[in-house]
Scaffold this active site. Structure first.
Site, PDB file in Angstrom:
ATOM      1  N   HIS A 129     -10.011 -23.970  32.879  1.00  0.00           N
ATOM      2  CA  HIS A 129      -8.844 -24.443  32.116  1.00  0.00           C
ATOM      3  C   HIS A 129      -8.729 -23.842  30.719  1.00  0.00           C
ATOM      4  O   HIS A 129      -8.749 -24.542  29.709  1.00  0.00           O
ATOM      5  CB  HIS A 129      -8.784 -25.977  32.061  1.00  0.00           C
ATOM      6  CG  HIS A 129     -10.117 -26.678  31.851  1.00  0.00           C
ATOM      7  ND1 HIS A 129     -10.967 -26.373  30.834  1.00  0.00           N
ATOM      8  CD2 HIS A 129     -10.689 -27.680  32.546  1.00  0.00           C
ATOM      9  CE1 HIS A 129     -12.028 -27.170  30.920  1.00  0.00           C
ATOM     10  NE2 HIS A 129     -11.882 -27.964  31.945  1.00  0.00           N
ATOM     11  N   ALA A 138      -8.645 -38.851  28.346  1.00  0.00           N
ATOM     12  CA  ALA A 138      -8.111 -37.485  28.432  1.00  0.00           C
ATOM     13  C   ALA A 138      -7.898 -37.112  29.889  1.00  0.00           C
ATOM     14  O   ALA A 138      -8.783 -37.333  30.720  1.00  0.00           O
ATOM     15  CB  ALA A 138      -9.083 -36.513  27.786  1.00  0.00           C
ATOM     16  N   LYS A 195     -21.247 -27.719  38.124  1.00  0.00           N
ATOM     17  CA  LYS A 195     -20.349 -27.851  36.968  1.00  0.00           C
ATOM     18  C   LYS A 195     -21.133 -28.128  35.690  1.00  0.00           C
ATOM     19  O   LYS A 195     -21.898 -29.081  35.615  1.00  0.00           O
ATOM     20  CB  LYS A 195     -19.369 -29.000  37.230  1.00  0.00           C
ATOM     21  CG  LYS A 195     -18.429 -29.309  36.085  1.00  0.00           C
ATOM     22  CD  LYS A 195     -17.414 -28.196  35.845  1.00  0.00           C
ATOM     23  CE  LYS A 195     -16.574 -28.470  34.615  1.00  0.00           C
ATOM     24  NZ  LYS A 195     -15.225 -28.882  34.913  1.00  0.00           N
ATOM     25  N   HIS A 211      -5.621 -40.918  35.458  1.00  0.00           N
ATOM     26  CA  HIS A 211      -6.097 -42.135  34.798  1.00  0.00           C
ATOM     27  C   HIS A 211      -4.980 -43.150  34.932  1.00  0.00           C
ATOM     28  O   HIS A 211      -3.818 -42.823  34.656  1.00  0.00           O
ATOM     29  CB  HIS A 211      -6.373 -41.882  33.308  1.00  0.00           C
ATOM     30  CG  HIS A 211      -7.540 -40.981  33.052  1.00  0.00           C
ATOM     31  ND1 HIS A 211      -8.849 -41.413  33.065  1.00  0.00           N
ATOM     32  CD2 HIS A 211      -7.597 -39.647  32.783  1.00  0.00           C
ATOM     33  CE1 HIS A 211      -9.657 -40.399  32.817  1.00  0.00           C
ATOM     34  NE2 HIS A 211      -8.937 -39.306  32.646  1.00  0.00           N
ATOM     35  N   ASP A 250      -6.886 -28.928  37.257  1.00  0.00           N
ATOM     36  CA  ASP A 250      -7.523 -29.988  36.456  1.00  0.00           C
ATOM     37  C   ASP A 250      -6.683 -31.262  36.499  1.00  0.00           C
ATOM     38  O   ASP A 250      -6.591 -31.995  35.505  1.00  0.00           O
ATOM     39  CB  ASP A 250      -7.759 -29.533  35.008  1.00  0.00           C
ATOM     40  CG  ASP A 250      -8.711 -30.470  34.263  1.00  0.00           C
ATOM     41  OD1 ASP A 250      -9.363 -31.310  34.918  1.00  0.00           O
ATOM     42  OD2 ASP A 250      -8.787 -30.363  33.030  1.00  0.00           O
ATOM     43  N   HIS A 264      -9.804 -26.723  40.818  1.00  0.00           N
ATOM     44  CA  HIS A 264     -10.315 -27.740  39.870  1.00  0.00           C
ATOM     45  C   HIS A 264      -9.484 -29.009  40.039  1.00  0.00           C
ATOM     46  O   HIS A 264      -8.344 -29.068  39.577  1.00  0.00           O
ATOM     47  CB  HIS A 264     -10.200 -27.221  38.430  1.00  0.00           C
ATOM     48  CG  HIS A 264     -10.796 -28.145  37.399  1.00  0.00           C
ATOM     49  ND1 HIS A 264     -11.538 -27.671  36.338  1.00  0.00           N
ATOM     50  CD2 HIS A 264     -10.752 -29.485  37.251  1.00  0.00           C
ATOM     51  CE1 HIS A 264     -11.932 -28.684  35.587  1.00  0.00           C
ATOM     52  NE2 HIS A 264     -11.455 -29.817  36.115  1.00  0.00           N
ATOM     53  N   HIS A 309     -17.016 -26.121  31.765  1.00  0.00           N
ATOM     54  CA  HIS A 309     -16.091 -26.726  30.798  1.00  0.00           C
ATOM     55  C   HIS A 309     -16.511 -26.175  29.446  1.00  0.00           C
ATOM     56  O   HIS A 309     -17.458 -26.658  28.838  1.00  0.00           O
ATOM     57  CB  HIS A 309     -16.176 -28.256  30.828  1.00  0.00           C
ATOM     58  CG  HIS A 309     -15.187 -28.899  29.904  1.00  0.00           C
ATOM     59  ND1 HIS A 309     -14.151 -29.696  30.347  1.00  0.00           N
ATOM     60  CD2 HIS A 309     -15.042 -28.821  28.555  1.00  0.00           C
ATOM     61  CE1 HIS A 309     -13.427 -30.086  29.312  1.00  0.00           C
ATOM     62  NE2 HIS A 309     -13.949 -29.580  28.212  1.00  0.00           N
ATOM     63  N   ARG A 361     -11.697 -38.978  41.618  1.00  0.00           N
ATOM     64  CA  ARG A 361     -12.289 -40.300  41.316  1.00  0.00           C
ATOM     65  C   ARG A 361     -12.944 -40.870  42.562  1.00  0.00           C
ATOM     66  O   ARG A 361     -13.128 -40.187  43.561  1.00  0.00           O
ATOM     67  CB  ARG A 361     -11.224 -41.259  40.755  1.00  0.00           C
ATOM     68  CG  ARG A 361     -10.311 -40.666  39.676  1.00  0.00           C
ATOM     69  CD  ARG A 361     -11.056 -40.031  38.537  1.00  0.00           C
ATOM     70  NE  ARG A 361     -10.153 -39.591  37.461  1.00  0.00           N
ATOM     71  CZ  ARG A 361     -10.489 -38.725  36.526  1.00  0.00           C
ATOM     72  NH1 ARG A 361     -11.692 -38.157  36.533  1.00  0.00           N
ATOM     73  NH2 ARG A 361      -9.636 -38.393  35.575  1.00  0.00           N
ATOM     74  N   ASN A 409     -17.514 -35.368  38.136  1.00  0.00           N
ATOM     75  CA  ASN A 409     -17.703 -36.311  37.015  1.00  0.00           C
ATOM     76  C   ASN A 409     -17.251 -37.717  37.391  1.00  0.00           C
ATOM     77  O   ASN A 409     -16.518 -38.376  36.671  1.00  0.00           O
ATOM     78  CB  ASN A 409     -16.989 -35.819  35.745  1.00  0.00           C
ATOM     79  CG  ASN A 409     -15.478 -35.778  35.894  1.00  0.00           C
ATOM     80  OD1 ASN A 409     -14.947 -35.644  36.998  1.00  0.00           O
ATOM     81  ND2 ASN A 409     -14.763 -35.888  34.777  1.00  0.00           N
ATOM     82  N   HIS A 468      -9.724 -33.565  40.198  1.00  0.00           N
ATOM     83  CA  HIS A 468     -10.477 -34.826  40.083  1.00  0.00           C
ATOM     84  C   HIS A 468      -9.889 -35.844  41.043  1.00  0.00           C
ATOM     85  O   HIS A 468      -8.681 -36.095  41.012  1.00  0.00           O
ATOM     86  CB  HIS A 468     -10.390 -35.380  38.655  1.00  0.00           C
ATOM     87  CG  HIS A 468     -10.981 -34.473  37.627  1.00  0.00           C
ATOM     88  ND1 HIS A 468     -12.294 -34.546  37.229  1.00  0.00           N
ATOM     89  CD2 HIS A 468     -10.436 -33.442  36.930  1.00  0.00           C
ATOM     90  CE1 HIS A 468     -12.537 -33.603  36.315  1.00  0.00           C
ATOM     91  NE2 HIS A 468     -11.424 -32.916  36.121  1.00  0.00           N
TER      92      HIS A 468
HETATM   93  C1  NCD Z   1     -10.914 -34.688  32.966  1.00  0.00           C
HETATM   94  C2  NCD Z   1     -11.077 -36.065  33.613  1.00  0.00           C
HETATM   95  O1  NCD Z   1     -10.292 -36.961  33.318  1.00  0.00           O
HETATM   96  O2  NCD Z   1     -11.991 -36.233  34.432  1.00  0.00           O
HETATM   97  N1  NCD Z   1     -10.122 -34.821  31.772  1.00  0.00           N
HETATM   98  C3  NCD Z   1      -9.440 -33.850  31.137  1.00  0.00           C
HETATM   99  O3  NCD Z   1      -8.881 -34.112  30.079  1.00  0.00           O
HETATM  100  N2  NCD Z   1      -9.337 -32.636  31.626  1.00  0.00           N
HETATM  101  C4  NCD Z   1     -12.248 -34.086  32.715  1.00  0.00           C
HETATM  102  C5  NCD Z   1     -12.209 -32.593  32.434  1.00  0.00           C
HETATM  103  O4  NCD Z   1     -12.038 -31.792  33.336  1.00  0.00           O
HETATM  104  O5  NCD Z   1     -12.355 -32.204  31.277  1.00  0.00           O
HETATM  105 ZN    ZN Z   2     -11.337 -31.364  34.904  1.00  0.00          ZN
END
Ligand code: NCD
Ligand code: ZN
Length: 340
Positions: free
Chosen positions: A175, A264, A103, A252, A248, A17, A140, A21, A45, A19
């Site tokens: 998660h 988040a 997902k 950011h 996860d 898992h 999720h 971007r 996402n 991210h």
């Molecule tokens: C994730 C994100 O920033 O894309 N944020 C998070 O708090 N985990 C999205 C997610 O997996 O929930």
């Molecule tokens: Zn995530």
């Protein structure tokens, strides 16, 4: 495994898992991830979301290009964002470009999920196709509209329904953050597994709002009570094949976290493996680490186990205050283990 000069050889980890971007920030995030991982499930996402074979193929190409200087053999395991509109041909087309999972985001529960699912049963036909084609469903699991700490426990019934209605579908309840969901995954049949993040192994809600507001720890699902963390740790250290790593890691930029309405997500990619070695060592469970980071997840996804390795050495280092514009997990802290 733990040699006299305190060097540990581990199988090259898989992250189930992550991210990454898109756009100009992506290559830096990719490099942080592939410095520790040989394969990763890439979350869909993005903005716009990953919903077509063409977009996913292009995204995968960009990821491979960014990974090449650090790890040319990196394998991004692609995903699509679930919605009720896919045809079986759409799913087959996505599989042909490297998609292994879809997902499920409930509407509005996390970053970039406003277009998530609001009608649970409306996606059943697509989920049935996923079951038939052998695609994994990543969930999720948080119920929209519930009080924030109750959202995950309130979603357990949906995972139970999915597991019962689609007995051949592989479901990953992602998660996990609550003792109740850990218990549910243990109790559910073998087609239901779960991921744990590094930060949910380490933190409770106290680490976000207990003494001061720590925006870089804020993530979904929220880390919860000490007994929830205890259940997660016990399950991770137990060697139960239903539980494996999905960091996860969710970068950011600093300004998006330090502001009146912060995003988040915890950025753990730069520190994930050193922190896991530390936590498993302190728990006397180092022998359980290889399967947690590079065994059980691959088995569940039907991937060959890696034959590659990485080395971690007992050597103090200080985590940078900022990495690629993001404040990482454990920023400024001195860690005991370092990737070689
Ligand atoms: C994730 C994100 O920033 O894309 N944020 C998070 O708090 N985990 C999205 C997610 O997996 O929930
Ligand atoms: Zn995530």
């Amino acid at each position: 495994m733990n040699t006299p000069n305190s060097e540990i050889v581990l199988p090259l980890p898989d992250d189930f898992h992550a991210h990454l971007r898109q756009g100009e920030l992506m290559p830096g995030y990719v490099r942080d991830l592939v410095s520790q991982f040989g394969r990763a499930i890439i979350m869909p996402n993005t903005v716009p979301a990953m919903t077509s074979a063409a977009a996913i193929a292009d995204y995968k190409k960009q990821i491979l290009e960014a990974a090449a200087p650090v790890r040319p053999d990196f394998e991004p395991l692609m995903t699509f964002k679930l919605n009720p509109n896919y045809t079986e041909q759409d799913l087959k087309d996505m599989m042909a470009v490297g998609v292994v999972a879809g997902k499920y985001y409930p509407a509005g529960v996390t970053t970039n999920s406003a277009d998530g699912i609001s009608d649970f049963e409306a996606v059943f036909p697509v989920v049935a196709m996923m079951e038939k084609l052998g695609l994994v469903l990543c969930v999720h699991g948080e119920e929209p509209g519930e009080f924030c700490l109750d959202r995950e426990p309130a979603f357990i019934k949906r995972v139970e329904t999915l597991a019962e209605k689609f007995p051949k579908l592989r479901i990953v309840f992602e998660h996990l953050s609550s003792a109740k969901s850990v218990e549910a995954v243990k109790r559910l049949p073998a087609n239901v597994a779960a991921t744990f993040t590094v930060h949910h192994l380490m933190m409770t809600l106290d680490d976000i709002v207990g003494d001061a507001l720590r925006p870089h720890h804020f993530c979904k699902p929220l880390p919860k009570r000490p007994e929830d963390r205890k259940a997660i740790r016990e399950a991770a250290f137990s060697g139960n094949p239903k539980f494996f790593l999905g960091t996860d890691s969710a970068p950011h930029q600093q300004g998006k976290k330090e502001c009146p309405c912060g995003a988040a997500g915890v950025y753990s990619a730069p520190v994930a493996i050193p922190l896991l070695v530390q936590e498993f060592e302190r728990a006397g469970a180092l022998d359980k680490l290889p399967n947690f980071i590079a065994g059980f997840g691959a088995d569940f996804y039907g991937l060959p186990r890696t034959t590659k390795q990485i080395k971690v050495v007992k050597e103090k280092w200080t985590v940078p205050a900022i990495v690629n514009g993001v404040v990482p997990l454990a920023a400024g802290q001195t860690l005991e283990w370092k990737l070689k």
